[in-house]
Scaffold this motif. Structure first.
Motif, short mmCIF file in Angstrom:
data_model
loop_
_atom_site.label_atom_id
_atom_site.label_comp_id
_atom_site.label_asym_id
_atom_site.label_seq_id
_atom_site.Cartn_x
_atom_site.Cartn_y
_atom_site.Cartn_z
N GLY A 23 -79.60 38.17 47.24
CA GLY A 23 -80.90 37.54 47.00
C GLY A 23 -80.81 36.18 46.34
N ALA A 24 -79.95 36.06 45.30
CA ALA A 24 -79.84 34.78 44.60
C ALA A 24 -79.27 33.70 45.52
N ALA A 25 -78.29 34.07 46.35
CA ALA A 25 -77.69 33.09 47.26
C ALA A 25 -78.71 32.63 48.30
N ILE A 26 -79.46 33.57 48.86
CA ILE A 26 -80.47 33.22 49.86
C ILE A 26 -81.50 32.28 49.26
N ALA A 27 -82.01 32.65 48.08
CA ALA A 27 -83.04 31.83 47.44
C ALA A 27 -82.49 30.46 47.06
N ALA A 28 -81.23 30.41 46.61
CA ALA A 28 -80.63 29.14 46.21
C ALA A 28 -80.46 28.21 47.40
N VAL A 29 -80.02 28.74 48.53
CA VAL A 29 -79.87 27.92 49.73
C VAL A 29 -81.23 27.36 50.15
N ALA A 30 -82.26 28.24 50.16
CA ALA A 30 -83.58 27.80 50.57
C ALA A 30 -84.16 26.78 49.59
N ALA A 31 -84.02 27.04 48.30
CA ALA A 31 -84.56 26.13 47.29
C ALA A 31 -83.80 24.81 47.27
N GLY A 32 -82.52 24.83 47.66
CA GLY A 32 -81.72 23.62 47.66
C GLY A 32 -81.89 22.76 48.88
N LEU A 77 -88.23 34.82 49.41
CA LEU A 77 -86.94 34.14 49.23
C LEU A 77 -86.91 32.76 49.88
N GLY A 78 -87.81 32.53 50.83
CA GLY A 78 -87.81 31.26 51.56
C GLY A 78 -86.88 31.25 52.75
N ALA A 79 -86.63 32.44 53.32
CA ALA A 79 -85.66 32.57 54.41
C ALA A 79 -86.34 32.91 55.73
N ARG A 80 -85.60 32.70 56.80
CA ARG A 80 -86.03 33.15 58.13
C ARG A 80 -85.32 34.45 58.47
N ARG A 187 -88.24 34.14 42.63
CA ARG A 187 -88.17 34.43 44.06
C ARG A 187 -87.54 35.79 44.32
N VAL A 188 -86.45 36.07 43.61
CA VAL A 188 -85.74 37.33 43.82
C VAL A 188 -86.59 38.51 43.37
N LEU A 189 -87.25 38.39 42.22
CA LEU A 189 -88.10 39.48 41.75
C LEU A 189 -89.26 39.72 42.71
N ALA A 190 -89.82 38.65 43.27
CA ALA A 190 -90.91 38.81 44.25
C ALA A 190 -90.40 39.52 45.51
N ALA A 191 -89.17 39.18 45.92
CA ALA A 191 -88.59 39.82 47.10
C ALA A 191 -88.30 41.29 46.83
#
Length: 363
Positions: A23-32, A77-80, A187-191
């Protein structure tokens, strides 16, 4: 793994794995500013369900409930998301040694019974569509032994090798990349909150439907196990390839006038060596060694250091007739094409540029 301008494919077996494991990696990629794409092989159809969602399950089924939860988690998370069809959840049973295994009644279509190459073929279809810069998945034991996780890992390894892509796996200790939870905690807590049929977060711990409780990982660690191969060409191999080119060039120069078989066999040998080295090794260095050997011999004969007559003269080894011109020009043309041919990374960039242009035209 730098989140900026990355297109990362996260490979998972079930809904909620993407957030619990990466989750943290997915959110970090999207946020970055990168593009995080999550591919899921099953909908976790055989998973247990928390009591509060049993009514929904009775209406639409476990798979549909978890599919909707996955969509909500990916939005948070901001992912597809991408779904691979054809395989089902294997269920889970704990062995006496504390390792998870497939349920005894796992269906024939379950991931745990799938051929890894078939899973990799399906994953390759997604890779062709997404064109990622890297892949992320579970480690070799699937985190805790779940056979569907292990199957996803094996498929990812096969696909990463096929496409020359770096493969990162979640690890329990510091490795090649790390993502802190704090910058993307919301983001991770929401996911996690979206996966209400499977878990609930209490006092910073994740409480699973099966009763297991574990704290949220403050840092996710990843280890690089598959990367684009660094081709280290030894000097001995370069010299050997150069000598092979010299032999082919010398034999062809002396025999290409033996029409018609001489020129045909000479061109076949020269072309085969140049193209074969480029195709087999993918190395421009080795290809250049073969080219220098062949073209070097032809060039030296044309310069006439042995006093046999310059190119095209009566005494020349390469006279100005059809075989002579073919022997002079064809290897040079083949050399140019072989050296200019793009490698795997260049082809990937070409595909990405083409896809971007096509998407721009559609807009």
């Amino acid at each position: 793994m730098d989140p900026r301008l990355e297109r990362v494919l996260f490979v998972h077996a079930h809904p909620d794995d993407e957030t619990l494991s990466t989750g943290a990696a997915i959110a970090a990629v999207a946020a970055g500013g990168g593009d995080a794409v999550v591919v899921t092989f099953t909908l976790g159809e055989r998973g247990e369900v928390r009591e509060e969602r049993l009514a929904d399950v009775e209406q639409v089924g476990v798979g549909e409930v978890r599919r909707a939860e996955l969509e909500g988690a990916l939005r948070a998370l901001g992912a597809r998301g991408r779904r691979i069809h054809g395989w089902d959840d294997s269920g889970m049973a704990w062995h006496e040694n504390g390792v998870a295994g497939a349920a005894p009644d796992a269906p024939p279509t379950s991931m745990s019974k799938a051929d890894p190459d078939d899973l990799a073929d399906a994953l390759s279809t997604v890779i062709e569509e997404v064109d990622p810069t890297s892949i992320v998945t579970y480690d070799a034991d699937g985190g805790y032994g779940h056979p569907d996780h292990v199957a996803a890992h094996r498929a990812s390894v096969i696909a990463a090798r096929r496409y020359d892509l770096p493969l990162y796996v979640r690890s329990k200790r510091a490795g090649d990349a790390a993502f802190a939870l704090e910058p993307v905690r919301d983001r991770v807590l929401a996911a996690l909150g979206a996966h209400r049929s499977q878990l609930v977060v209490e006092d910073g711990d994740v409480l699973h439907v099966g009763g297991q409780r574990r704290p949220l990982d403050e840092v996710e660690h990843y280890t690089l196990i598959e990367t684009r191969p660094r081709r280290r060409i030894r000097w001995g191999l370069r010299i050997g390839t150069l000598l092979a080119g010299i032999v082919v060039g010398a034999v062809g120069t002396f025999s290409h006038q033996q029409v018609p078989w001489g020129i045909a066999l000479s061109l076949l040998a020269a072309t085969g060596l140049i193209v074969g080295v480029r195709a087999a090794s993918g190395s421009r260095q080795l290809t250049l060694a073969a080219v220098l050997g062949i073209i070097g011999v032809i060039a030296l004969v044309a310069i006439d250091p042995l006093g046999r007559g310059a190119f095209g003269t009566e005494r020349a080894l390469v006279p100005a007739n059809l075989p002579g011109w073919l022997w002079t020009l064809v290897p040079a043309a083949v050399s140019f094409v072989a050296l200019a041919w793009p490698d795997a990374e260049a082809m990937r960039r070409i595909r990405m540029a083409s896809k971007t242009a096509t998407e721009g035209d559609r807009r």
